[in-house]
Design a protein around this motif. Structure first.
Motif, short mmCIF file in Angstrom:
data_model
loop_
_atom_site.label_atom_id
_atom_site.label_comp_id
_atom_site.label_asym_id
_atom_site.label_seq_id
_atom_site.Cartn_x
_atom_site.Cartn_y
_atom_site.Cartn_z
N PRO A 182 -39.39 21.12 -72.15
CA PRO A 182 -39.68 22.16 -73.16
C PRO A 182 -40.15 23.47 -72.54
N LEU A 183 -40.79 23.41 -71.38
CA LEU A 183 -41.20 24.66 -70.71
C LEU A 183 -39.98 25.45 -70.27
N ALA A 184 -38.99 24.76 -69.72
CA ALA A 184 -37.75 25.44 -69.31
C ALA A 184 -37.05 26.04 -70.53
N GLU A 185 -37.07 25.31 -71.64
CA GLU A 185 -36.46 25.81 -72.88
C GLU A 185 -37.13 27.11 -73.31
N ALA B 186 -36.40 34.69 -71.69
CA ALA B 186 -35.68 35.53 -70.73
C ALA B 186 -34.40 36.10 -71.34
N THR B 187 -33.75 35.33 -72.23
CA THR B 187 -32.47 35.78 -72.80
C THR B 187 -32.63 36.44 -74.16
N ALA B 188 -33.85 36.51 -74.67
CA ALA B 188 -34.11 37.14 -75.97
C ALA B 188 -34.11 38.67 -75.83
N PRO B 189 -33.82 39.39 -76.93
CA PRO B 189 -34.00 40.85 -76.90
C PRO B 189 -35.47 41.18 -76.67
N LYS B 190 -35.73 42.36 -76.11
CA LYS B 190 -37.08 42.70 -75.69
C LYS B 190 -37.62 43.90 -76.46
N ASN C 77 -32.63 33.17 -64.18
CA ASN C 77 -32.60 32.40 -62.94
C ASN C 77 -33.90 32.55 -62.15
N ALA C 78 -34.37 33.79 -61.99
CA ALA C 78 -35.62 34.02 -61.28
C ALA C 78 -36.79 33.41 -62.04
N ALA C 79 -36.77 33.54 -63.37
CA ALA C 79 -37.86 33.00 -64.18
C ALA C 79 -37.97 31.48 -64.03
N ILE C 80 -36.82 30.81 -63.98
CA ILE C 80 -36.81 29.35 -63.81
C ILE C 80 -37.34 28.97 -62.43
N LEU C 81 -36.99 29.74 -61.40
CA LEU C 81 -37.49 29.46 -60.06
C LEU C 81 -39.01 29.55 -60.02
N TYR C 82 -39.57 30.63 -60.59
CA TYR C 82 -41.02 30.80 -60.58
C TYR C 82 -41.70 29.75 -61.46
N LEU C 83 -41.04 29.35 -62.55
CA LEU C 83 -41.56 28.24 -63.34
C LEU C 83 -41.63 27.00 -62.48
N GLY C 84 -40.61 26.76 -61.66
CA GLY C 84 -40.62 25.60 -60.76
C GLY C 84 -41.79 25.63 -59.80
N MET C 85 -42.12 26.81 -59.28
CA MET C 85 -43.28 26.92 -58.38
C MET C 85 -44.57 26.54 -59.10
N LEU C 86 -44.71 27.01 -60.33
CA LEU C 86 -45.92 26.71 -61.10
C LEU C 86 -45.98 25.22 -61.46
N ILE C 87 -44.81 24.63 -61.75
CA ILE C 87 -44.76 23.19 -62.05
C ILE C 87 -45.11 22.39 -60.80
N LYS C 88 -44.59 22.79 -59.64
CA LYS C 88 -44.90 22.10 -58.39
C LYS C 88 -46.40 22.07 -58.14
N LEU D 78 -47.51 34.14 -60.99
CA LEU D 78 -47.55 34.40 -62.43
C LEU D 78 -47.02 35.79 -62.74
N SER D 79 -47.34 36.76 -61.89
CA SER D 79 -46.86 38.12 -62.09
C SER D 79 -45.33 38.17 -61.97
N ALA D 80 -44.80 37.53 -60.93
CA ALA D 80 -43.35 37.49 -60.74
C ALA D 80 -42.67 36.74 -61.89
N PHE D 81 -43.33 35.71 -62.37
CA PHE D 81 -42.82 34.90 -63.50
C PHE D 81 -42.65 35.78 -64.74
N GLN D 82 -43.71 36.52 -65.10
CA GLN D 82 -43.63 37.36 -66.30
C GLN D 82 -42.65 38.52 -66.11
N LYS D 83 -42.67 39.14 -64.94
CA LYS D 83 -41.76 40.28 -64.71
C LYS D 83 -40.30 39.84 -64.75
N SER D 84 -40.01 38.62 -64.30
CA SER D 84 -38.63 38.12 -64.33
C SER D 84 -38.17 37.88 -65.76
N ILE D 85 -39.05 37.33 -66.59
CA ILE D 85 -38.69 37.13 -68.00
C ILE D 85 -38.54 38.48 -68.69
#
Length: 424
Positions: free
Chosen positions: A317-320, A326-330, A258-269, A245-252
């Motif tokens: 929708p989670l990937a969306e 991840a691509t939005a301004p921060k 790309n990293a965010a989608i990978l960590y999302l995949g881990m959470l989905i798995k 979860l930490s890596a997921f948020q830090k990647s976004i």
């Protein structure tokens, strides 16, 4: 049949794979063994990293009797049985009680250990795959030193496999054992830091191919055959849950889709829909915030859709939502503002709310000076007039600073003009 992992178990610290931060020359465990003075210890780390092996070596090197319990199957009675045997132990320089998965012991059982730790009857070594600061009784922690066993690298796994192949060759007389370097590297990746798992796969390959063949060759194909699918190191109730979860948020936050989608995949798995949804809402406010304030509404819609759909369709929708964030301004201006205000409330006397801001909609409010001389902004040009809103003690404080992004800079430009009495 004796498992391969047991056959090649290291006999001294020099043979242990990895953990050089604990076992190298001048490091803490090496120094403890050399001095003969052991502390109570908690070994914390993933499975297959050598915790049990190192405990055995410590006992042997210091001349202590080694007892091993497993908190998932043993009980307080088993501990008491060991204590009863203490007076009958001859020829040993004390006792090491090793408790595997100690976090599974109840608080009552952990408390009972204190008596034996404090009077020096035993040296406790507890091992756990869970963060001890969350799961181990604080009184045990205060009397122990926590040593973290690191996840083994791919190179560590390969080193362990080569050592095993060298030690096991005498068990296969007349056989030629060979391997592809790429295959061992693949195994190192596959087993994600768990040497025990790598050795189990190697054992299956060796013994399954030794019956009919004169040559046993370890290849990527043979590894894939006996390893089945890759198992992610994830336990939703364990420490790795928070790491992912930490890596997921830090990647976004770092705008790496790309990293965010990978960590999302881990959470989905892992089927962890609740954690994904909660974290996405946090990220929308904490990391995207006012740079794109509509993001939280869109993310909330994606989350609602995911919850209604369930897996496997929820992944869409989670990937969306993840890619959007991840691509939005921060901007973190919102969290900085509220945290700054909360810090002042905890450390400062901010003073009284100005009287003219207090509620004046009740009989007697005027006598108390409530809501007198309050300037109603909508009665002024652009619905703004200068007025003190902060309490006197912090009236010069600035909790919110406009973020350096298009949305907040537009807002800043607007208010700069208004407050300078310029035409809009």
């Amino acid at each position: 049949m004796n498992p391969l992992a047991n056959k090649i178990r290291p006999k001294n610290l020099g043979e242990v794979i990895g953990q050089k931060h604990l076992l190298g020359e001048g490091k803490i465990l090496q120094d403890m063994i050399s001095s003969g003075h052991l502390m109570n210890m908690i070994f914390y780390g993933p499975p297959g990293t050598g915790k049990t092996t190192v405990a055995n070596i410590i006992a042997s090197a210091t001349g202590k009797k080694f007892y091993k319990l497993n908190a998932t199957t043993d009980s307080l009675k088993d501990i008491k049985d060991i204590i009863k045997d203490l007076n009958t132990i001859m020829g040993y320089n004390g006792v090491i009680l090793y408790i595997d998965e100690i976090h599974h012991f109840t608080k009552r059982i952990q408390q009972s250990l204190l008596e034996f730790i404090e009077n020096g009857q035993i040296t406790l070594i507890g091992s756990t795959t869970e963060n001890p600061y969350f799961y181990i009784f604080k009184a045990i922690l205060s009397r122990s030193i926590v040593l973290e066993f690191k996840k083994l690298t791919k190179e560590d796994i390969v080193e362990g496999l080569k050592r095993a192949l060298e030690l096991i060759k005498d068990d296969f007389p007349g056989k030629i054992i060979s391997y592809d370097e790429a295959a061992l590297n693949y195994m190192g990746e596959l087993c994600e830091g768990d040497l025990r798992r790598a050795l189990n796969i190697l054992e299956l390959i060796l013994y399954s191919n030794s019956i009919k063949k004169d040559e046993i060759c370890i290849t990527i194909n043979s590894i894939e055959k006996f390893s089945q699918k890759k198992i992610l190191n994830y336990d939703r109730d364990g420490d790795s849950h928070y790491d992912i979860l930490s890596a997921f948020q830090k990647s976004i936050r770092g705008s790496d889709a790309n990293a965010a989608i990978l960590y999302l995949g881990m959470l989905i798995k892992a089927g962890d829909l609740a954690s994904i949804c909660r974290r996405l809402l946090v990220i929308a406010s904490e990391d995207v915030g006012l740079a794109y304030p509509q993001a939280i509404s869109i993310v909330k819609s994606c989350i609602d859709a995911a919850l209604q759909l369930g897996f496997p369709e929820a992944r869409i929708p989670l990937a969306e939502a993840v890619i959007l964030l991840a691509t939005a301004p921060k901007s973190n201006s919102a969290i900085l503002a509220i945290d700054s205000a909360l810090k002042d409330l905890e450390t400062l006397d901010v003073g009284e709310i100005p009287l003219y801001l207090k509620d004046g909609h009740y009989e007697g409010a005027k006598v108390l000076g409530r809501m007198q001389n309050y300037k109603y902004p909508h009665n002024y040009k652009n619905s703004y007039t200068e007025q003190q809103y902060l309490p006197n003690n912090v009236k010069m404080k600035q909790y919110y600073t406009f973020g350096n992004n298009k949305m907040e800079q537009i807002s800043k430009a607007y208010w700069d003009k208004i407050k300078e009495n310029k035409e809009i």
